[in-house]
Design an enzyme around this catalytic site. Structure first.
Site, PDB file in Angstrom:
ATOM      1  N   THR A   1       6.480  -7.820   3.922  1.00  0.00           N
ATOM      2  CA  THR A   1       5.483  -8.511   4.753  1.00  0.00           C
ATOM      3  C   THR A   1       4.630  -9.424   3.879  1.00  0.00           C
ATOM      4  O   THR A   1       4.388 -10.586   4.222  1.00  0.00           O
ATOM      5  CB  THR A   1       4.579  -7.485   5.474  1.00  0.00           C
ATOM      6  OG1 THR A   1       5.401  -6.648   6.288  1.00  0.00           O
ATOM      7  CG2 THR A   1       3.550  -8.175   6.358  1.00  0.00           C
TER       8      THR A   1
ATOM      9  N   GLU B   1      -3.668   5.038  -2.357  1.00  0.00           N
ATOM     10  CA  GLU B   1      -3.314   6.446  -2.553  1.00  0.00           C
ATOM     11  C   GLU B   1      -2.999   6.669  -4.027  1.00  0.00           C
ATOM     12  O   GLU B   1      -2.666   5.716  -4.737  1.00  0.00           O
ATOM     13  CB  GLU B   1      -2.098   6.829  -1.696  1.00  0.00           C
ATOM     14  CG  GLU B   1      -2.390   6.819  -0.201  1.00  0.00           C
ATOM     15  CD  GLU B   1      -1.176   7.197   0.642  1.00  0.00           C
ATOM     16  OE1 GLU B   1      -0.133   7.587   0.061  1.00  0.00           O
ATOM     17  OE2 GLU B   1      -1.274   7.095   1.879  1.00  0.00           O
TER      18      GLU B   1
ATOM     19  N   ASP C   1      16.048  -6.837  -2.790  1.00  0.00           N
ATOM     20  CA  ASP C   1      16.022  -5.417  -2.441  1.00  0.00           C
ATOM     21  C   ASP C   1      17.290  -5.091  -1.652  1.00  0.00           C
ATOM     22  O   ASP C   1      17.586  -5.761  -0.667  1.00  0.00           O
ATOM     23  CB  ASP C   1      14.776  -5.136  -1.584  1.00  0.00           C
ATOM     24  CG  ASP C   1      14.561  -3.645  -1.333  1.00  0.00           C
ATOM     25  OD1 ASP C   1      15.515  -2.868  -1.532  1.00  0.00           O
ATOM     26  OD2 ASP C   1      13.450  -3.273  -0.926  1.00  0.00           O
TER      27      ASP C   1
ATOM     28  N   ASN D   1      -2.702  -2.784   0.600  1.00  0.00           N
ATOM     29  CA  ASN D   1      -2.296  -2.834   2.008  1.00  0.00           C
ATOM     30  C   ASN D   1      -2.667  -1.529   2.729  1.00  0.00           C
ATOM     31  O   ASN D   1      -2.957  -0.525   2.091  1.00  0.00           O
ATOM     32  CB  ASN D   1      -0.776  -3.071   2.063  1.00  0.00           C
ATOM     33  CG  ASN D   1      -0.308  -3.575   3.414  1.00  0.00           C
ATOM     34  OD1 ASN D   1      -1.110  -4.010   4.248  1.00  0.00           O
ATOM     35  ND2 ASN D   1       0.982  -3.515   3.658  1.00  0.00           N
TER      36      ASN D   1
END
Length: 363
Positions: A41, A232, A63, A259
């Site tokens: 994105t 995180e 990828d 994000n």
């Protein structure tokens, strides 16, 4: 340690990606990070934004789990395709494995399989070199790479060294077999195109291309790496590892996109949401402390996926203007909205209770 993070407001880099649009000399933009953080994105939106200020833009997915087609809702292949709705934005998806038809006929397969087994990653390096050769002939103003998760990306940066090893191995095999392959080729009437010299020449040609590009990769005027992450622990750890490795490879990196940030803007508070916001803020603070000289852009977590050109363009505003929560805690408007929502929820619960009671009575 906290004192190191104190930066005057005037000195802090702008929390957007506008610096990438302003850097007119940029030729290569890599977008990478841990799996599942939204790299595709981000690379899609960066390519859309760059297309508004540059003559021609190519976005490439390296990828194996290609998502560019999903992001733009258009099928892409290993050849550049014009993105619908644009006149100067192209996309392509390449497989980081060498395809058999790219490597000539059966005569080479045993030779190549020994080479690729001997040097892990040489097949990817050759495929990448072929792709770079193709890209260089097309003369795009800027190329955006939507890379695979971190480990694959770091391998990609080691390709020049991998090809160097590949060449050495080729020479070793050539000396060992002493022209055996050439004789076999002539015996079966396969011609000279399958001999080791042809293969060696091809590998050397690719090595020249990749070394030339590698020099460009190490030039901060031409190349930058955008790290995408989420707030995180594992993502913070992976980003730190990535930044350290990029520094080792002398590749510029000064943009981080955080994000899936949850902003405190729900009128009715949830304990789970509140705990999540608090946890995320702890890691966001750590990102700012570790990378106080980086442009750190925060993107909001959405309730739906960003798919299609229109959705990408709508979401792109958050890349250029820092996101601000619409809700301000403690204001009269916020309290009135919260009371209104609670009243509405109470009415719904009472109506549901009445329905359950009536259902029991009829039963």
């Amino acid at each position: 340690m906290a004192s190191a993070a104190v930066v005057d407001a005037g000195d802090a880099p702008e929390p957007t990606v506008r610096n990438l649009l302003d850097q007119e000399s940029l030729k290569w933009v890599f977008v990478g990070g841990k799996g599942g953080v939204g790299k595709t994105t981000c690379s899609s939106i960066l390519s859309v934004l760059l297309a508004s200020v540059r003559q021609s833009v190519l976005v490439i997915s390296t990828d194996p789990a290609h998502n560019l087609s999903d992001a733009f809702q258009q099928r892409f292949t290993k050849f550049p395709t014009l993105v619908r709705g644009f006149t100067n934005l192209y996309a392509m998806e390449i497989d980081p494995k060498v395809e058999n038809d790219d490597l000539s006929n059966e005569g080479m397969e045993g030779f190549l399989s020994e080479l690729t087994n001997a040097i892990p990653g040489v097949d990817e390096a050759m495929s990448f070199a072929e792709m770079l050769k193709l890209v260089q002939t097309m003369d795009y103003s800027v190329v955006v790479f939507d890379t695979a998760p971190t480990g694959h990306t770091l391998r990609l940066l080691q390709f020049p060294a991998t090809l160097e090893k590949g060449l050495e191995k080729m020479m070793e095999l050539k000396n060992r077999f002493g022209g055996l392959l050439n004789q076999a080729s002539r015996l079966f009437g396969l011609g000279d195109e399958l001999n080791e010299d042809a293969m060696l020449g091809r590998l050397e040609g690719m090595k020249d291309v990749i070394e030339q590009v590698n020099r460009q990769f190490k030039d901060p005027d031409l190349t930058t790496f955008v790290c995408v992450c989420i707030p995180e622990f594992l993502s913070l750890y992976e980003t730190e590892r990535l930044v350290q490795e990029l520094a080792k490879f002398e590749i510029d990196s000064h943009n981080i996109i955080i994000n899936q940030v949850i902003f405190d803007e729900e009128p009715v508070e949830s304990k789970l949401l509140k705990a999540r916001v608090k946890m995320q803020q702890k890691y966001i603070d750590q990102f700012h402390m570790l990378y106080d000289d980086f442009n750190i852009t925060k993107l909001p977590l959405l309730s739906e996926e960003v798919c299609g050109v229109q959705a990408l363009q709508n979401f792109s505003k958050h890349f250029l203007t820092p996101y601000k929560s619409a809700l301000k805690r403690g204001t009269v408007e916020e309290l009135e909205e919260r009371i209104s929502i609670l009243k509405s929820a109470l009415q719904e619960a009472e109506a549901e209770l009445d329905r359950v009671k009536k259902g029991k009575q009829t039963a």
